[in-house]
Design a protein around this motif. Structure first.
Motif, PDB file in Angstrom:
ATOM      1  N   ALA A 168       0.859  -1.188   0.000  1.00 26.55           N
ATOM      2  CA  ALA A 168       0.000   0.000   0.000  1.00 26.55           C
ATOM      3  C   ALA A 168       0.894   1.237   0.000  1.00 26.55           C
ATOM      4  O   ALA A 168       1.871   1.307   0.738  1.00 26.55           O
ATOM      5  N   GLY A 169       0.568   2.168  -0.847  1.00 25.74           N
ATOM      6  CA  GLY A 169       1.289   3.436  -0.840  1.00 25.74           C
ATOM      7  C   GLY A 169       2.585   3.444  -1.626  1.00 25.74           C
ATOM      8  O   GLY A 169       3.295   4.452  -1.642  1.00 25.74           O
ATOM      9  N   LEU A 170       2.916   2.339  -2.306  1.00 21.86           N
ATOM     10  CA  LEU A 170       4.149   2.344  -3.103  1.00 21.86           C
ATOM     11  C   LEU A 170       3.949   3.151  -4.390  1.00 21.86           C
ATOM     12  O   LEU A 170       2.833   3.291  -4.882  1.00 21.86           O
ATOM     13  N   SER A 171       5.044   3.624  -4.938  1.00 16.26           N
ATOM     14  CA  SER A 171       4.979   4.364  -6.209  1.00 16.26           C
ATOM     15  C   SER A 171       4.564   3.415  -7.324  1.00 16.26           C
ATOM     16  O   SER A 171       4.700   2.190  -7.191  1.00 16.26           O
ATOM     17  N   SER A 172       4.110   3.977  -8.441  1.00 12.97           N
ATOM     18  CA  SER A 172       3.651   3.101  -9.524  1.00 12.97           C
ATOM     19  C   SER A 172       4.806   2.302 -10.124  1.00 12.97           C
ATOM     20  O   SER A 172       4.604   1.180 -10.593  1.00 12.97           O
ATOM     21  N   ASP A 173       6.003   2.832 -10.094  1.00 13.53           N
ATOM     22  CA  ASP A 173       7.161   2.074 -10.606  1.00 13.53           C
ATOM     23  C   ASP A 173       7.441   0.847  -9.750  1.00 13.53           C
ATOM     24  O   ASP A 173       7.662  -0.253 -10.257  1.00 13.53           O
ATOM     25  N   ARG A 174       7.433   1.059  -8.438  1.00 10.54           N
ATOM     26  CA  ARG A 174       7.687  -0.050  -7.508  1.00 10.54           C
ATOM     27  C   ARG A 174       6.570  -1.091  -7.637  1.00 10.54           C
ATOM     28  O   ARG A 174       6.809  -2.292  -7.600  1.00 10.54           O
ATOM     29  N   LEU A 175       5.353  -0.575  -7.784  1.00  8.20           N
ATOM     30  CA  LEU A 175       4.193  -1.456  -7.904  1.00  8.20           C
ATOM     31  C   LEU A 175       4.334  -2.327  -9.163  1.00  8.20           C
ATOM     32  O   LEU A 175       4.056  -3.529  -9.138  1.00  8.20           O
ATOM     33  N   ALA A 176       4.790  -1.711 -10.252  1.00 10.02           N
ATOM     34  CA  ALA A 176       4.968  -2.461 -11.515  1.00 10.02           C
ATOM     35  C   ALA A 176       6.021  -3.546 -11.328  1.00 10.02           C
ATOM     36  O   ALA A 176       5.873  -4.670 -11.816  1.00 10.02           O
ATOM     37  N   GLU A 177       7.053  -3.223 -10.608  1.00 12.09           N
ATOM     38  CA  GLU A 177       8.130  -4.188 -10.378  1.00 12.09           C
ATOM     39  C   GLU A 177       7.599  -5.392  -9.578  1.00 12.09           C
ATOM     40  O   GLU A 177       7.846  -6.550  -9.932  1.00 12.09           O
ATOM     41  N   ILE A 178       6.832  -5.095  -8.528  1.00  6.61           N
ATOM     42  CA  ILE A 178       6.265  -6.165  -7.699  1.00  6.61           C
ATOM     43  C   ILE A 178       5.271  -6.996  -8.511  1.00  6.61           C
ATOM     44  O   ILE A 178       5.257  -8.226  -8.442  1.00  6.61           O
ATOM     45  N   ARG A 179       4.488  -6.304  -9.320  1.00  5.95           N
ATOM     46  CA  ARG A 179       3.503  -6.983 -10.167  1.00  5.95           C
ATOM     47  C   ARG A 179       4.203  -7.984 -11.096  1.00  5.95           C
ATOM     48  O   ARG A 179       3.797  -9.129 -11.206  1.00  5.95           O
ATOM     49  N   ASN A 180       5.269  -7.559 -11.736  1.00  3.63           N
ATOM     50  CA  ASN A 180       5.965  -8.442 -12.683  1.00  3.63           C
ATOM     51  C   ASN A 180       6.633  -9.617 -11.985  1.00  3.63           C
ATOM     52  O   ASN A 180       6.734 -10.701 -12.537  1.00  3.63           O
ATOM     53  N   ARG A 181       7.082  -9.384 -10.775  1.00  2.00           N
ATOM     54  CA  ARG A 181       7.829 -10.416 -10.071  1.00  2.00           C
ATOM     55  C   ARG A 181       6.915 -11.408  -9.369  1.00  2.00           C
ATOM     56  O   ARG A 181       7.226 -12.593  -9.284  1.00  2.00           O
ATOM     57  N   ARG A 182       5.790 -10.924  -8.854  1.00  2.00           N
ATOM     58  CA  ARG A 182       4.979 -11.738  -7.937  1.00  2.00           C
ATOM     59  C   ARG A 182       3.705 -12.324  -8.534  1.00  2.00           C
ATOM     60  O   ARG A 182       3.118 -13.227  -7.942  1.00  2.00           O
ATOM     61  N   ILE A 183       3.218 -11.729  -9.631  1.00  2.00           N
ATOM     62  CA  ILE A 183       1.860 -12.087 -10.074  1.00  2.00           C
ATOM     63  C   ILE A 183       1.866 -12.550 -11.525  1.00  2.00           C
ATOM     64  O   ILE A 183       2.463 -11.907 -12.381  1.00  2.00           O
TER      65      ILE A 183
END
Ligand code: ADP
Length: 239
Positions: free
Chosen positions: A76-91
């Protein structure tokens, strides 16, 4: 706090949309956890908040308030860049419309997430993922040379190939006939039996009931008695 065995923990998620003078509470104090290895349907009638929740869980959007831990990480509250990175790695995403690149073969489509992640030698793992979904002999076909069910299998292989923490499938059988839809659900159950965490977002009760656990939304809230519903405890409440 994040539980080490939970893939997803959401606490008091709230998301509003402002439409003219009206405020729509698309997510209204949503809390639940999903453990590693579960297969869960997120279900409910049209307008109940499924897409909004899927976008938040998929790190495609943020809630206005509340907590979201994904594989122990506070997102929650992460920047969109960080969110994209997590999305690609985790989902690993699976969409109703398959979203394959039409000019590429099945193998090339499945290689893509690995190439984006900077991996070389993507062919071996991509071929393995296609074999896992039963398409070993269709690797060099383009999407137009495959049936709808086979296209969705390619999409599932593409979702699997990065070995994500969870697979998030949005109405994965929505564009398939009953037989092919059934095959896709069976494949998802097989992957779940191997220990993969699978979330299926669907408005169709028959699809939701295929999952051992259902989280039923209504007006942006989780219907409480469905939080721990098992497959053998009867149908979900009607909308
Ligand atoms: P579902 O996927 O279950 O159909 P949604 O998450 O799409 O539900 O929508 C939940 C509620 O939020 C609905 O009342 C819908 O009209 C509203 N909503 C969704 N997206 C927006 C948006 N971008 N702007 C305004 N209202 C929205």
């Amino acid at each position: 706090m994040a539980d080490p065995h939970s893939i997803i923990r959401v606490q008091s998620l709230v998301k509003h949309y402002q439409v003219g003078d009206d405020t729509v509470r698309a997510l209204d104090d949503v809390s639940f956890g999903i453990a590693a290895g579960e297969m869960v349907a997120i279900t409910g009638p049209s307008g109940s908040g499924k897409s909004t929740l899927m976008h938040v869980l998929g790190c495609l959007d943020q809630a206005d308030s509340g907590n979201y831990f994904l594989a122990g990480e506070d997102v929650a509250g992460l920047s969109s860049d960080r969110l994209a990175e997590i999305r690609n790695r985790r989902i690993g995403f699976v969409f109703q419309t398959f979203n394959l690149l039409p000019r590429m073969t099945a193998l090339e489509n499945v290689e893509l997430p690995l190439l984006y992640a900077g991996r070389r030698n993507a062919k071996g793992p991509a071929a393995e993922a296609l074999e896992k979904v039963g398409l070993k002999d269709r690797m060099h076909h383009t999407p137009s040379q495959l049936s709808g069910g086979q296209r969705q299998r390619v999409a599932i292989a593409r979702a699997l190939v990065t070995n994500p923490a969870m697979i998030l499938a949005d109405e994965p059988t929505g564009n398939l006939d009953t037989r092919m839809g059934g095959e896709i659900l069976r494949l998802m159950s097989e992957l779940n039996a191997e220990g993969r965490t699978i979330l299926i977002v669907t408005h169709e009760p028959e699809i939701a009931q295929h999952c051992p656990r259902q989280i039923f939304l209504r007006n942006g809230k989780v219907v409480p008695e469905t939080i721990r519903r098992g497959a053998d405890s009867g149908p979900a409440p009607s909308p």
